[in-house]
Design a protein around this motif. Structure first.
Motif, PDB file in Angstrom:
ATOM      1  N   PHE A 162      13.126 -11.966  38.224  1.00  0.00           N
ATOM      2  CA  PHE A 162      11.840 -12.004  37.648  1.00  0.00           C
ATOM      3  C   PHE A 162      11.213 -10.652  36.868  1.00  0.00           C
ATOM      4  O   PHE A 162      10.575 -10.727  36.001  1.00  0.00           O
ATOM      5  N   SER A 163      11.951  -9.528  37.378  1.00  0.00           N
ATOM      6  CA  SER A 163      11.569  -8.178  36.810  1.00  0.00           C
ATOM      7  C   SER A 163      12.200  -8.403  35.147  1.00  0.00           C
ATOM      8  O   SER A 163      11.431  -7.902  34.345  1.00  0.00           O
ATOM      9  N   ALA A 164      13.556  -8.733  35.148  1.00  0.00           N
ATOM     10  CA  ALA A 164      14.148  -8.809  33.742  1.00  0.00           C
ATOM     11  C   ALA A 164      13.236  -9.680  32.794  1.00  0.00           C
ATOM     12  O   ALA A 164      13.177  -9.424  31.712  1.00  0.00           O
ATOM     13  N   CYS A 165      12.743 -10.741  33.265  1.00  0.00           N
ATOM     14  CA  CYS A 165      12.066 -11.696  32.413  1.00  0.00           C
ATOM     15  C   CYS A 165      10.660 -11.200  32.186  1.00  0.00           C
ATOM     16  O   CYS A 165      10.497 -11.007  30.991  1.00  0.00           O
ATOM     17  N   ALA A 166      10.112 -10.404  33.063  1.00  0.00           N
ATOM     18  CA  ALA A 166       8.886  -9.832  32.505  1.00  0.00           C
ATOM     19  C   ALA A 166       9.214  -8.638  31.787  1.00  0.00           C
ATOM     20  O   ALA A 166       8.146  -8.492  30.771  1.00  0.00           O
ATOM     21  N   GLU A 167      10.144  -8.145  31.776  1.00  0.00           N
ATOM     22  CA  GLU A 167      10.536  -6.967  30.732  1.00  0.00           C
ATOM     23  C   GLU A 167      10.670  -7.551  29.256  1.00  0.00           C
ATOM     24  O   GLU A 167      10.224  -6.610  28.268  1.00  0.00           O
ATOM     25  N   VAL A 168      10.952  -8.689  29.101  1.00  0.00           N
ATOM     26  CA  VAL A 168      11.081  -9.337  27.695  1.00  0.00           C
ATOM     27  C   VAL A 168      10.102 -10.162  27.548  1.00  0.00           C
ATOM     28  O   VAL A 168       9.815 -10.885  26.271  1.00  0.00           O
ATOM     29  N   GLY A 169       8.916 -10.452  28.254  1.00  0.00           N
ATOM     30  CA  GLY A 169       7.567 -11.096  27.944  1.00  0.00           C
ATOM     31  C   GLY A 169       7.780 -12.622  28.446  1.00  0.00           C
ATOM     32  O   GLY A 169       7.266 -13.481  27.592  1.00  0.00           O
ATOM     33  N   ALA A 170       9.179 -12.923  29.080  1.00  0.00           N
ATOM     34  CA  ALA A 170       9.205 -14.159  29.548  1.00  0.00           C
ATOM     35  C   ALA A 170       8.567 -14.514  30.990  1.00  0.00           C
ATOM     36  O   ALA A 170       8.529 -13.697  31.634  1.00  0.00           O
ATOM     37  N   TYR A 171       8.198 -15.738  31.161  1.00  0.00           N
ATOM     38  CA  TYR A 171       7.920 -15.941  32.607  1.00  0.00           C
ATOM     39  C   TYR A 171       8.883 -16.783  33.231  1.00  0.00           C
ATOM     40  O   TYR A 171       9.628 -17.692  32.822  1.00  0.00           O
ATOM     41  N   ALA A 172       9.106 -16.223  34.527  1.00  0.00           N
ATOM     42  CA  ALA A 172      10.072 -16.719  35.361  1.00  0.00           C
ATOM     43  C   ALA A 172       9.953 -17.750  36.308  1.00  0.00           C
ATOM     44  O   ALA A 172       8.579 -17.500  36.934  1.00  0.00           O
ATOM     45  N   TYR A 173      10.677 -18.836  36.528  1.00  0.00           N
ATOM     46  CA  TYR A 173      10.173 -19.843  37.464  1.00  0.00           C
ATOM     47  C   TYR A 173      11.531 -20.242  38.327  1.00  0.00           C
ATOM     48  O   TYR A 173      12.573 -20.023  37.654  1.00  0.00           O
ATOM     49  N   VAL A 174      11.346 -20.733  39.698  1.00  0.00           N
ATOM     50  CA  VAL A 174      12.405 -21.198  40.177  1.00  0.00           C
ATOM     51  C   VAL A 174      11.772 -22.447  40.683  1.00  0.00           C
ATOM     52  O   VAL A 174      10.745 -22.297  41.506  1.00  0.00           O
ATOM     53  N   VAL A 175      12.461 -23.413  40.465  1.00  0.00           N
ATOM     54  CA  VAL A 175      12.155 -24.868  40.911  1.00  0.00           C
ATOM     55  C   VAL A 175      13.301 -24.964  42.199  1.00  0.00           C
ATOM     56  O   VAL A 175      14.518 -25.076  41.735  1.00  0.00           O
ATOM     57  N   CYS A 176      12.556 -25.568  43.392  1.00  0.00           N
ATOM     58  CA  CYS A 176      13.649 -25.614  44.313  1.00  0.00           C
ATOM     59  C   CYS A 176      13.132 -26.810  45.294  1.00  0.00           C
ATOM     60  O   CYS A 176      12.135 -27.520  44.996  1.00  0.00           O
TER      61      CYS A 176
END
Length: 178
Positions: A162-176
């Motif tokens: 989640f942090s790495a995605c936020a650093e590049v301005g991407a939204y992180a999702y986990v579908v489970c």
């Protein structure tokens, strides 16, 4: 992924195997704002440990820089994407362009690159995580129950994602699983 999670994507490409950026790449140019989505789909046994997520998270992290869909990078991938899916030297009849085609991809990629409000989304789609089990473990931790070491590893792996995605301005999702 194809019929549910990525159902709004106008262009959807199977990029699985080889030098993949994601298992699937989707673009929706009609949405406001436009979206570019990388889907990392992994199947596995139910677990609250880090091991089932390591491959998917690693793949997602190493390809965050590709989410700009640079024209040169797309041009290099088009010969692969324009053919059918091949696995273990077995050529199938499965098309890699599940929606759209090369010309549409190039136009939409350029349009999303030029759009200042394009949303970049990174999905980890997995059968090996249960939302209920995750919530119960977090509730137990809040009540003072020490987590198991493998859960701590999962927690750090997911927060890193989640942090790495936020650093590049991407939204992180986990579908489970539920």
């Amino acid at each position: 992924v194809i019929n549910s999670i990525a159902d709004g994507d106008e262009v959807l490409i199977c990029d699985d195997l080889g030098t993949e950026w994601a298992d699937f790449i989707g673009i929706n140019g009609q949405a406001r704002p436009k979206t570019i989505s990388f889907y990392h789909a992994k199947h596995g046994d139910l677990s609250l440990g880090a091991s089932p997520f390591h491959v998917a998270v690693s793949q997602a992290l190493k390809n965050l820089g590709r989410m700009t869909l640079a024209a040169e990078a797309i041009d290099a991938k088009l010969p692969i994407w324009s053919n059918t899916y091949s696995n273990d030297n077995v050529q199938t009849s499965i098309l890699r362009f599940l929606r759209g085609d090369a010309a549409t991809l190039q136009l939409m990629a350029e349009d999303t690159r030029q759009s200042p409000d394009t949303i970049r989304r990174v999905f980890i789609v997995t059968s090996s995580l249960s939302l209920r089990e995750l919530e119960q473990t977090l509730t137990d931790i809040s009540a003072g129950v020490a987590p198991k070491p493998h859960f701590v590893q999962l927690y750090w792996l997911l927060t890193s994602y989640f942090s790495a995605c936020a650093e590049v301005g991407a939204y992180a999702y986990v579908v489970c699983q539920e």
